[in-house]
Structure formats: structure tokens, C-alpha cells
Design an enzyme around this catalytic site. Structure first.
Site, PDB file in Angstrom:
ATOM      1  N   LYS A  40       5.125  16.839 -22.003  1.00  0.00           N
ATOM      2  CA  LYS A  40       4.485  18.102 -21.630  1.00  0.00           C
ATOM      3  C   LYS A  40       4.882  18.619 -20.258  1.00  0.00           C
ATOM      4  O   LYS A  40       4.690  19.797 -19.956  1.00  0.00           O
ATOM      5  CB  LYS A  40       2.968  17.962 -21.687  1.00  0.00           C
ATOM      6  CG  LYS A  40       2.367  17.057 -20.640  1.00  0.00           C
ATOM      7  CD  LYS A  40       0.850  17.056 -20.735  1.00  0.00           C
ATOM      8  CE  LYS A  40       0.231  16.203 -19.644  1.00  0.00           C
ATOM      9  NZ  LYS A  40      -1.250  16.223 -19.706  1.00  0.00           N
ATOM     10  N   ALA A 118       1.084  16.820 -27.458  1.00  0.00           N
ATOM     11  CA  ALA A 118       0.873  16.333 -28.825  1.00  0.00           C
ATOM     12  C   ALA A 118      -0.561  15.845 -29.013  1.00  0.00           C
ATOM     13  O   ALA A 118      -1.123  15.169 -28.147  1.00  0.00           O
ATOM     14  CB  ALA A 118       1.839  15.196 -29.125  1.00  0.00           C
ATOM     15  N   GLY A 188      -5.817  -1.059  -2.374  1.00  0.00           N
ATOM     16  CA  GLY A 188      -4.931  -1.640  -3.366  1.00  0.00           C
ATOM     17  C   GLY A 188      -3.490  -1.353  -3.004  1.00  0.00           C
ATOM     18  O   GLY A 188      -3.189  -0.879  -1.901  1.00  0.00           O
ATOM     19  N   TYR A 189      -2.582  -1.593  -3.938  1.00  0.00           N
ATOM     20  CA  TYR A 189      -1.164  -1.478  -3.584  1.00  0.00           C
ATOM     21  C   TYR A 189      -0.760  -0.043  -3.258  1.00  0.00           C
ATOM     22  O   TYR A 189       0.036   0.189  -2.343  1.00  0.00           O
ATOM     23  CB  TYR A 189      -0.280  -2.077  -4.676  1.00  0.00           C
ATOM     24  CG  TYR A 189      -0.142  -1.256  -5.929  1.00  0.00           C
ATOM     25  CD1 TYR A 189       0.919  -0.371  -6.088  1.00  0.00           C
ATOM     26  CD2 TYR A 189      -1.053  -1.367  -6.964  1.00  0.00           C
ATOM     27  CE1 TYR A 189       1.058   0.386  -7.243  1.00  0.00           C
ATOM     28  CE2 TYR A 189      -0.927  -0.614  -8.117  1.00  0.00           C
ATOM     29  CZ  TYR A 189       0.131   0.261  -8.255  1.00  0.00           C
ATOM     30  OH  TYR A 189       0.260   1.016  -9.386  1.00  0.00           O
ATOM     31  N   ILE A 190      -1.313   0.948  -3.966  1.00  0.00           N
ATOM     32  CA  ILE A 190      -0.949   2.330  -3.672  1.00  0.00           C
ATOM     33  C   ILE A 190      -1.475   2.731  -2.304  1.00  0.00           C
ATOM     34  O   ILE A 190      -0.756   3.314  -1.485  1.00  0.00           O
ATOM     35  CB  ILE A 190      -1.482   3.282  -4.763  1.00  0.00           C
ATOM     36  CG1 ILE A 190      -0.813   2.984  -6.107  1.00  0.00           C
ATOM     37  CG2 ILE A 190      -1.234   4.730  -4.369  1.00  0.00           C
ATOM     38  CD1 ILE A 190      -1.376   3.796  -7.265  1.00  0.00           C
ATOM     39  N   GLU A 209     -12.355   0.342   2.071  1.00  0.00           N
ATOM     40  CA  GLU A 209     -12.225  -0.489   0.872  1.00  0.00           C
ATOM     41  C   GLU A 209     -13.587  -1.088   0.521  1.00  0.00           C
ATOM     42  O   GLU A 209     -14.258  -1.645   1.387  1.00  0.00           O
ATOM     43  CB  GLU A 209     -11.194  -1.595   1.089  1.00  0.00           C
ATOM     44  CG  GLU A 209     -11.149  -2.685   0.031  1.00  0.00           C
ATOM     45  CD  GLU A 209     -10.901  -2.161  -1.372  1.00  0.00           C
ATOM     46  OE1 GLU A 209     -11.654  -2.547  -2.285  1.00  0.00           O
ATOM     47  OE2 GLU A 209      -9.964  -1.352  -1.556  1.00  0.00           O
ATOM     48  N   VAL A 306      -7.921   4.710  -5.524  1.00  0.00           N
ATOM     49  CA  VAL A 306      -8.802   3.636  -5.985  1.00  0.00           C
ATOM     50  C   VAL A 306      -8.381   3.074  -7.338  1.00  0.00           C
ATOM     51  O   VAL A 306      -9.105   2.278  -7.931  1.00  0.00           O
ATOM     52  CB  VAL A 306     -10.262   4.124  -6.059  1.00  0.00           C
ATOM     53  CG1 VAL A 306     -10.776   4.473  -4.668  1.00  0.00           C
ATOM     54  CG2 VAL A 306     -10.399   5.322  -6.995  1.00  0.00           C
ATOM     55  N   ALA A 356       5.811  -0.227 -14.620  1.00  0.00           N
ATOM     56  CA  ALA A 356       6.846   0.537 -15.317  1.00  0.00           C
ATOM     57  C   ALA A 356       7.752  -0.376 -16.128  1.00  0.00           C
ATOM     58  O   ALA A 356       8.103  -0.063 -17.278  1.00  0.00           O
ATOM     59  CB  ALA A 356       7.664   1.347 -14.314  1.00  0.00           C
ATOM     60  N   HIS A 480      25.684 -18.652   1.645  1.00  0.00           N
ATOM     61  CA  HIS A 480      25.109 -18.681   2.993  1.00  0.00           C
ATOM     62  C   HIS A 480      25.851 -17.679   3.887  1.00  0.00           C
ATOM     63  O   HIS A 480      27.070 -17.558   3.784  1.00  0.00           O
ATOM     64  CB  HIS A 480      25.250 -20.089   3.592  1.00  0.00           C
ATOM     65  CG  HIS A 480      24.784 -20.176   5.016  1.00  0.00           C
ATOM     66  ND1 HIS A 480      23.443 -20.236   5.341  1.00  0.00           N
ATOM     67  CD2 HIS A 480      25.483 -20.218   6.191  1.00  0.00           C
ATOM     68  CE1 HIS A 480      23.335 -20.306   6.656  1.00  0.00           C
ATOM     69  NE2 HIS A 480      24.545 -20.304   7.201  1.00  0.00           N
TER      70      HIS A 480
END
Length: 504
Positions: A40, A118, A188-190, A209, A306, A356, A480
Site C-alpha cells: 500500500k 488488501a 528498549g533498543y529503538i 523507562e 515503547v 527483519a 591476526h
């Protein structure tokens, strides 16, 4: 496809062109199935357009500026000027290149591309609504369907993303100028990734948080270097608080945060009028506690991060008989099938972990199962990465989970401060930890916090996938000086004969 009030057919209908959906479409096309992919808005979905790729582009760019500005120890003295608008334009160019590539790959593999939204009519029919005046809709009959509609940011009461000062992660990646001050709701991670981005650009960042630490779900030893780096960047944290409301006292906004125990009782409520300044008003970017731990934080803008929720409520799933859980996720089996045998769900909409690469793997499995191939989803070696500073990456089972599963785990660690290559990059915080079964040495899991953790974890994922042992990893000669030597040394440490760190 003919646009209009007509009915057409396809072997496989794929709804959503994010990593899960476009991967499923391309793989199905490779397997000689007639595929129709409905999207879309933009090919590549949230990941390519508004998430993974643009955020990593800005992380890379801001890291470069920050490192140049703080490289005195290397004899480099610089103060680079940052043009955020130019940085965002570069990020957008990267995104355009990738999304354009997705569209070309789909077409090259015979995928029919259809723009629209859809919804299911029944278990073998969908209605495709086309945006734009006079575009109308059409009916599409399908033998199989793959739902890949992804996820969206979760909003919180009184913080509508429609209000200009309130940002979601997508909006935070497209600012034209660097805000002087920013409140981030969610560690959080974002939230942590974007808090670090803007702190490195010079923004005064405050994080709220509701839990008692950053990065829920990660072990303390992995979170510790990230929290320490955030402190060094000047990021302020207020744990066990919830953002209850915001208002405009004049210039900028004021975010009110309540202690967790009192949040439910206060319930947010209506924001005060702009003229109703409570006592404790402070300068931009500052914080003052009033009424026993109730906080008021002045800022230019606020980012709400969040979490994310599945996009499953737009599909009329009930019409097709597809069931969801109480959070809206579509439940699937190891073949990505829903409770309706010929309808599949992949990616974020199919549940945790919302990654992902997990969605891409599920998309391939769904396409192959539809084509009659023997395929199934295996989460045993599914890596998880967060691009904080420093990065965190995990794969397989942590030590506690291995013990709960009945193994007798043995672990080995190697600190990056003992890595010659890490020291030459100026990034030596963190470590590699490997978990194995003491009985046979099979690698069960690993965790890394430190430089290039996102790249290093792949070797350990492959070790788990191939059933490699500690001896296999330790006996593999690593070049190395490289960061990957740390993986070898962690395996040697678990065996008791690491060379460059003390053995346990």
C-alpha cells in the site's frame, strides 16, 4: 493486473512488501509460482524505509562525527560541522537505492506488483483497494496467501503521533534540524539507539523507562557497557517512571512522568492549559522532581519508543477464518501456516522475535512449503542484534537457558580490552562469551557486546547451525590482528587454554 471492478486470480497472494513479504514473493517466483505482491505504500516496508536501514545510516553518520570529535588520543583534533538535513538526504538516497532494487528484483523474478490495500473477503478471495480518486478496487482470487503486513509503533495515552512535538521512530529519523533537547519514552533498543544518535549530535537527551533498567530481556553484563557509554554521552535516565502527559508552557514542551506505583492512580488525565504553569518550571532540557518523585521535564520534542504491535486489524482476517492471539499476532506453525491451511503469515505480524532477518527466513519457508518443498522454520540459531553503542548481539541459548534445557553448560569469555585489533580501533569495551555443553563441547549459544558485534555473531550462529564444538571453533585459525580472534579465544577460554586472557 487490470485495475478496475474485475476479478483476477493468482497462485500466491502476498500482502505486504517488507523483508518478509518481498522475500516470500521472490522465492515463490523462483519456484515458478504465479505471485501477486500487494503493497500500500513503499516496497521494502518499514525496515528499508523507516526502520533498520535509515536508523543504521544515521547511527553510522553520527558515530563518524562523534569519533572524529573525540579522537585526541589518536592525535586527531577535529570539530566536524554536522548538517542534519544533508545527513538525512544521504540516508534517503541509501533507502531509495535499496527500495528501487527490491522492486527490480521482484519484477525480474516474475512477481506481479499491485499497489493498494488488501482485505480478505473469504478464505480464497481478497479485495484490493487502490488509493487515489477514481482508482476503485478489484477482486483477487488466490490459491494460497501469505500475510506479511508487519508492525507499527505502539502509542501511549495522551501522546498522539499526530501532535507535532510527539515523534515516533519514523519521524525521529527524518528531522531537518538537531533538537536542543529530547525526551525519549522507552529504553528498549529503538529508544536507546536513537537516544545515542541525538546525544552524539549534541542534543540534551532524557530517557524515561517504566522498568528498572535499559534493554529489557538482555543480561546485565551485556547492558552494562551500553549504560556506561550512555552516561558518558550525557544521557539522563529516569527508571520506574511512566510518561503520563505533556503540555506547552510556552517555548517547547513539558513532559510529566509519574512513578510506576502512582501511574495508574493518576491516569494521565487532561493536560494543563499552556497558561497553567505548575510550580517547578525549569529551563529547556532540565528536570525537576515535584510531588514525591513526579517529574517534569522540559524539552523541544519527545520520542515515544515503547515497542511495536502487529498490523493485523486492517485485513478482515475473520472473513478468511484466520485466528490471532490476544495481542493481535497471527499464530503459525513451523511451516509458517496459520490455522487456515493455505494461508501463511510471516514476519512481525507472526510474532516475536520481531526481526527483519527472521521474517525473511519465514518468507522463504512459506514460499517453499507452498511449492511443495521440504522446508521448516528453525529458530535455534536465530541471531538478535541491537545497534547501540557498543553493539549487542546474541544467538542460541544463554547459559541459564541451557541449564534449564538440561545441559551442563560451560562458558568461555574473551574481553575486547585484550584484543590488539580492538585497541587499535579505540573501541575496547565489552567481550565475547560462548556457551557450550560440557559433555560433548557442542556450541549452544553466544553473546557479544562490543565493536562489530553484529558482524562477529554470524560465525557463532554458523557454529550452532553446523553442530560445531568448542574444539572446532578454537582450532579454526583466525587472521591476526582481527576482532574475530576474540571468538577463537573465547572458545579456547572455555577449554581452559586461552593464550591472551587468564583461564578460569
Amino acid at each position: 493486473m487490470v485495475v478496475g471492478d474485475v476479478t483476477t486470480g493468482t497462485d500466491v497472494l502476498v500482502i505486504g512488501a517488507g523483508p518478509a513479504g518481498y522475500t516470500a514473493s521472490i522465492r515463490a517466483g523462483q519456484l515458478d509460482l504465479d505471485v501477486t505482491l500487494v503493497e500500500k505504500s513503499a516496497y521494502g516496508g518499514t525496515c528499508l524505509n523507516h526502520g533498520c536501514i535509515p536508523s543504521k545510516a544515521l547511527i553510522t553518520a553520527t558515530d563518524l562525527a562523534h569519533e572524529a570529535r573525540h579522537a585526541e588520543a589518536m592525535g586527531i583534533h577535529a570539530d566536524p560541522a554536522v548538517d542534519l538535513s544533508g545527513m538525512v538526504n544521504w540516508k534517503d538516497d541509501v533507502v531509495d537505492q535499496l527500495t528501487g532494487g527490491v522492486e527490480k528484483l521482484c519484477k525480474a523474478n516474475g512477481v506481479n506488483l499491485l499497489e493498494g490495500t488488501a482485505t480478505f473477503v473469504d478464505e480464497h478471495t481478497a479485495r484490493i483497494s487502490h488509493d487515489g480518486e477514481g482508482q476503485g478496487s478489484e477482486t483477487l482470487e488466490f490459491e494460497h496467501a501469505i500475510v506479511a503486513t508487519g508492525s507499527r509503533p505502539i502509542s501511549i495515552p495522551d501522546f498522539s503521533f499526530e501532535a507535532p512535538p510527539v515523534l515516533d521512530s519514523r519521524q525521529a529519523l527524518s528531522l531537518e534540524s538537531v533538537p536542543e533537547s529530547l525526551v525519549v519514552v522507552g529504553a528498549g533498543y529503538i529508544g536507546m539507539e536513537l537516544a545515542s544518535v541525538y546525544a552524539k549530535l549534541g542534543t540534551d537527551v532524557t530517557v524515561i523507562e517504566m522498568l528498572d533498567s535499559i534493554l529489557p530481556g538482555y543480561d546485565d553484563d551485556l547492558k552494562r557497557p551500553v549504560k556506561q557509554r550512555a552516561n558518558e554521552l550525557g544521557i539522563d535516565f529516569h527508571f520506574e517512571h511512566t510518561a503520563s502527559e505533556w503540555y506547552e508552557p510556552g517555548d517547547g514542551i513539558r513532559v510529566v512522568a509519574e512513578p510506576v506505583d502512582g501511574a495508574a492512580a493518576n491516569g494521565g488525565g487532561e493536560a494543563p492549559r499552556a497558561s497553567e504553569e505548575p510550580s517547578g518550571a525549569t529551563a529547556s532540557g532540565s528536570t525537576e522532581a515535584i510531588e514525591d518523585e513526579r517529574l517534569e521535564i522540559d524539552a523541544e520534542t519527545v520520542l515515544v519508543a515503547v515497542g511495536r504491535e502487529p498490523v493485523s486489524d486492517t485485513l478482515d482476517l475473520e472473513a478468511a477464518g484466520v485466528e490471532t492471539d490476544d495481542r493481535g499476532f497471527i499464530e503459525t506453525d513451523s511451516h509458517a501456516r496459520t490455522n487456515v491451511n493455505h494461508i501463511f503469515a510471516v514476519g512481525d505480524v507472526a510474532g516475536e522475535p520481531m526481526l527483519a532477518h527472521k521474517g525473511s527466513a519465514e518468507g522463504q519457508v512459506a514460499a517453499e512449503v507452498i511449492a511443495g518443498e521440504p522446508a521448516a522454520i528453525d529458530h535455534q540459531a536465530m541471531p538478535a542484534v541491537i545497534f547501540t553503542d557498543p553493539e549487542i548481539a546474541t544467538v542460541g541459548m544463554p547459559e541459564s537457558e541451557a541449564a534449564e534445557a538440561g545441559f551442563d553448560p560451560v562458558t568461555g569469555e574473551f574481553p575486547f580490552r585484550a584484543s590488539g585489533r580492538a585497541l587499535t580501533t579505540g573501541e575496547s569495551d565489552g567481550f565475547v562469551k560462548i556457551v557450550a555443553d560440557s559433555a560433548d563441547g557442542f556450541v549452544l549459544g553466544a553473546s557479544i557486546v562490543g565493536p562489530e558485534a553484529s558482524e562477529l555473531i554470524a560465525e557463532l550462529g554458523l557454529a550452532i547451525e553446523l553442530g560445531a564444538t568448542l574444539e572446532d571453533v578454537a582450532a579454526t585459525v583466525h587472521a591476526h590482528p582481527t576482532l574475530s580472534e576474540s571468538v577463537m579465544e573465547a572458545a579456547e577460554n572455555a577449554l581452559g587454554h586461552a593464550i591472551h586472557t587468564l583461564n578460569r
